[in-house]
Motif scaffolding. Structure first.
Motif, PDB file in Angstrom:
ATOM      1  N   ALA A  15       0.500 -25.925  13.870  1.00 60.83           N
ATOM      2  CA  ALA A  15       0.416 -24.505  13.548  1.00 60.83           C
ATOM      3  C   ALA A  15      -0.409 -23.752  14.580  1.00 60.83           C
ATOM      4  O   ALA A  15      -1.419 -24.247  15.084  1.00 60.83           O
ATOM      5  CB  ALA A  15      -0.199 -24.321  12.158  1.00 60.83           C
ATOM      6  N   GLU A  16       0.028 -22.550  14.862  1.00 66.59           N
ATOM      7  CA  GLU A  16      -0.645 -21.692  15.823  1.00 66.59           C
ATOM      8  C   GLU A  16      -2.001 -21.260  15.268  1.00 66.59           C
ATOM      9  O   GLU A  16      -2.101 -20.746  14.144  1.00 66.59           O
ATOM     10  CB  GLU A  16       0.222 -20.467  16.106  1.00 66.59           C
TER      11      GLU A  16
ATOM     12  N   HIS B 137       9.273 -18.414   6.852  1.00 67.89           N
ATOM     13  CA  HIS B 137       8.259 -17.990   7.824  1.00 67.89           C
ATOM     14  C   HIS B 137       6.840 -18.421   7.433  1.00 67.89           C
ATOM     15  O   HIS B 137       5.861 -17.768   7.787  1.00 67.89           O
ATOM     16  CB  HIS B 137       8.308 -16.468   8.032  1.00 67.89           C
ATOM     17  N   LEU B 138       6.770 -19.533   6.717  1.00 66.44           N
ATOM     18  CA  LEU B 138       5.508 -20.112   6.288  1.00 66.44           C
ATOM     19  C   LEU B 138       5.600 -21.629   6.410  1.00 66.44           C
ATOM     20  O   LEU B 138       6.693 -22.189   6.457  1.00 66.44           O
ATOM     21  CB  LEU B 138       5.219 -19.773   4.818  1.00 66.44           C
ATOM     22  N   GLY B 139       4.455 -22.287   6.435  1.00 69.52           N
ATOM     23  CA  GLY B 139       4.407 -23.722   6.224  1.00 69.52           C
ATOM     24  C   GLY B 139       4.034 -23.989   4.780  1.00 69.52           C
ATOM     25  O   GLY B 139       3.411 -23.155   4.110  1.00 69.52           O
TER      26      GLY B 139
ATOM     27  N   PRO C  19       7.311 -14.112  13.791  1.00 73.71           N
ATOM     28  CA  PRO C  19       5.935 -13.898  13.329  1.00 73.71           C
ATOM     29  C   PRO C  19       5.794 -14.201  11.845  1.00 73.71           C
ATOM     30  O   PRO C  19       6.738 -13.992  11.067  1.00 73.71           O
ATOM     31  CB  PRO C  19       5.695 -12.410  13.608  1.00 73.71           C
ATOM     32  N   PRO C  20       4.632 -14.699  11.414  1.00 69.02           N
ATOM     33  CA  PRO C  20       4.436 -15.008   9.996  1.00 69.02           C
ATOM     34  C   PRO C  20       4.210 -13.746   9.185  1.00 69.02           C
ATOM     35  O   PRO C  20       3.796 -12.713   9.719  1.00 69.02           O
ATOM     36  CB  PRO C  20       3.186 -15.885  10.012  1.00 69.02           C
TER      37      PRO C  20
ATOM     38  N   ALA D  37       1.270 -19.072   9.436  1.00 72.39           N
ATOM     39  CA  ALA D  37       1.134 -19.141  10.893  1.00 72.39           C
ATOM     40  C   ALA D  37       2.416 -19.734  11.451  1.00 72.39           C
ATOM     41  O   ALA D  37       3.105 -20.512  10.783  1.00 72.39           O
ATOM     42  CB  ALA D  37      -0.059 -20.011  11.285  1.00 72.39           C
ATOM     43  N   ARG D  38       2.760 -19.356  12.673  1.00 72.30           N
ATOM     44  CA  ARG D  38       3.925 -19.966  13.314  1.00 72.30           C
ATOM     45  C   ARG D  38       3.653 -21.465  13.487  1.00 72.30           C
ATOM     46  O   ARG D  38       2.537 -21.885  13.821  1.00 72.30           O
ATOM     47  CB  ARG D  38       4.213 -19.309  14.653  1.00 72.30           C
ATOM     48  N   ASN D  39       4.687 -22.268  13.285  1.00 65.52           N
ATOM     49  CA  ASN D  39       4.481 -23.712  13.308  1.00 65.52           C
ATOM     50  C   ASN D  39       5.785 -24.445  13.537  1.00 65.52           C
ATOM     51  O   ASN D  39       6.875 -23.887  13.394  1.00 65.52           O
ATOM     52  CB  ASN D  39       3.835 -24.181  12.001  1.00 65.52           C
TER      53      ASN D  39
END
Length: 488
Positions: free
Chosen positions: A473-474, A387-389, A412-413, A453-455
């Motif tokens: 990324a959002e 849930h991460l980049g 969600p992150p 962030a979501r990506n």
């Protein structure tokens, strides 16, 4: 049509791009043939599976297989059912065109109410991917695990919770539990893949999929052996596996062309090559147990799978959990000292860097390093799940292997203390065995090593053979980029 169309990539065959298309229909009548531009004959449907629903209704899943001729430059193929005015389109990769690939993972959430609670629009990143695809079409979609979240089965499947609570006893499972589980996974896929933005992408970009734990249930394979071998959990795994094979592989009894493992092993690792870029999607769930990631049979087969990519410039190795990630072994050891089973223990045991998997992790690193040194093929690991980049790199003497992390497209992150701890751990340059070092250079655009962030990730080939990685990324002010040049 109840679900679909869903396009699945089957790889290249000479000058043709092979694709399968899956559609779910209500009723038991055979659907019409499929018409595909560039394919002279109508494509007949092949029956895959059926579900009996409450009230006597039936739904059936069908598959269409075809191969479309490719030109030197990109093309576009339309398709649709006979007698149906609807048409869909997908890009045909030109034989001399560098590939354009999208990667996404974590396409749901354990509790979907958490998404609006976090002030997020569920499908915003899918919509962003769709917009980019319409501007410059992608040839291939890689789905890196947790495409769906089936964790609600404890509340959604009648009788499962009670059967699980009594798993140590001798009480038999409810006789209709397998059918209930099948219907549950059908509804899970229908919910996730019928979202308008997601459905539009799946209908227009052929996908290659691997699964991870939430496609089954949270932490599958990292629970104690007694739990995994109990009758309720075996029934859950059987239903999840059946659904994954049907919806994400388009597979009934016949293995797809992309399947690498002997069908008799039950391992669902896949691979294909597109214009000099290879993809190897490992099945890291079918054989997982608390003390192993893959069986010795699969480990012995892995060098042969890698040999298929000799002569390619890049190999994208898909692993649900990142291969290169900060070590969390100390946290796992602390939790192991606390009586009972802690909520995060399964998540930590899932990681390649868990103390329980250290020998396998080292074995994988040595195998990949040897392959890179011998072939000069660049290996890049692509993962989601956390849930991460993020970006990691393994370096030593004459090699480097990059790790790209992109997730989740819907989930969600994380936030707060956990992210701060991971950011600090990622700041260390860590020496490993065999003269290798592990570091996380991070993103110059943000000044951080991790991206909370979501990506989703795009991988775009360049004329010189390099791949350009971009995290979408959002809320990010700019694209986050990394260039991966060829090694020869």
């Amino acid at each position: 049509m109840r679900l679909g169309p869903v396009l699945l990539a089957r790889g290249t065959q000479g000058g043709r791009w092979r694709v399968s298309c899956c559609m779910l229909f209500r009723g038991d009548a055979e659907p019409a043939d499929l018409r595909v531009e560039g394919v002279s004959l109508p494509v007949p449907p092949r029956f895959l599976a059926e579900w009996s629903l409450d009230g006597g209704a039936t739904e059936r899943l069908w598959r269409y297989d075809f191969a479309v001729p490719r030109g030197v430059q990109d093309g576009r193929a339309g398709y649709g059912l006979d007698g149906d005015e609807r048409r869909w389109h997908f890009a045909l990769p030109g034989t001399l065109v560098p590939p354009r690939i999208a990667f996404a993972s974590c396409g749901g959430c354990e509790d979907e109410a958490a998404i609006p609670a976090a002030g997020l629009s569920r499908n915003a990143r899918w919509g962003h991917l769709l917009g980019r695809h319409r501007a410059e079409p992608f040839h291939l979609l890689l789905l890196g695990g947790d495409q769906v979240y089936a964790d609600g089965l404890w509340q959604g499947v009648d009788g499962l919770a009670a059967a699980t609570a009594a798993r140590r006893g001798s009480a038999p499972l409810p006789p209709d539990l397998p059918a209930r589980l099948d219907r549950w996974y059908l509804e899970v896929y229908r919910h996730g893949w019928s979202q308008p933005e997601t459905a539009a992408v799946l209908a227009s970009v052929p996908a290659l999929c691997m699964w991870d734990d939430h496609d089954i249930l949270d932490g599958w394979g990292s629970h104690p052996d007694a739990v995994l071998e109990s009758a309720p959990y075996r029934a859950v795994f059987a239903a999840a596996r059946k659904a994954f094979r049907l919806f994400q592989l388009g597979m009934a009894d016949d293995p797809p062309e992309t399947l690498l493992a002997d069908p008799g092993t039950g391992v669902l690792s896949q691979g294909l090559t597109l214009n000099g870029v290879g993809v190897l999607a490992l099945d890291l769930r079918s054989e997982r147990r608390p003390d192993r990631v893959m069986s010795e049979t699969t480990w012995k087969a892995l060098p042969g799978w890698l040999d298929r990519y000799r002569g390619t410039r890049h190999l994208l190795l898909m692993s649900g959990v990142p291969v290169l990630f900060p070590g969390l072994g100390l946290a796992e050891r602390i939790l192991n000292l606390i009586p009972g089973r802690q909520r995060l223990e399964d998540d930590l045991r899932d990681q390649w860097r868990s103390p329980a998997h250290r020998e396998e992790w080292t074995r994988l690193l040595r195998l990949l390093a040897g392959f890179v040194r011998e072939t000069r093929c660049r290996v890049t690991v692509v993962s989601g799940e956390v849930h991460l980049g993020g970006v990691g790199v393994l370096r030593g003497l004459d090699l480097e292997i990059w790790q790209l992390i992109s997730s989740g497209i819907v989930h969600p992150p994380p936030a707060g203390f956990a992210v701060d701890v991971l950011e600090r751990l990622a700041g260390r340059r860590e020496p490993l065995a065999d003269g290798l070092t592990l570091e996380f250079p991070g993103f110059a655009e943000t000044g951080r090593r991790l991206l909370p962030a979501r990506n989703w990730l795009s991988l775009t080939g360049r004329p010189d053979g390099a791949l350009e990685a971009e995290w979408h990324a959002e809320g990010a002010p700019a694209l986050l980029r990394l260039t991966l040049p060829t090694l020869f």
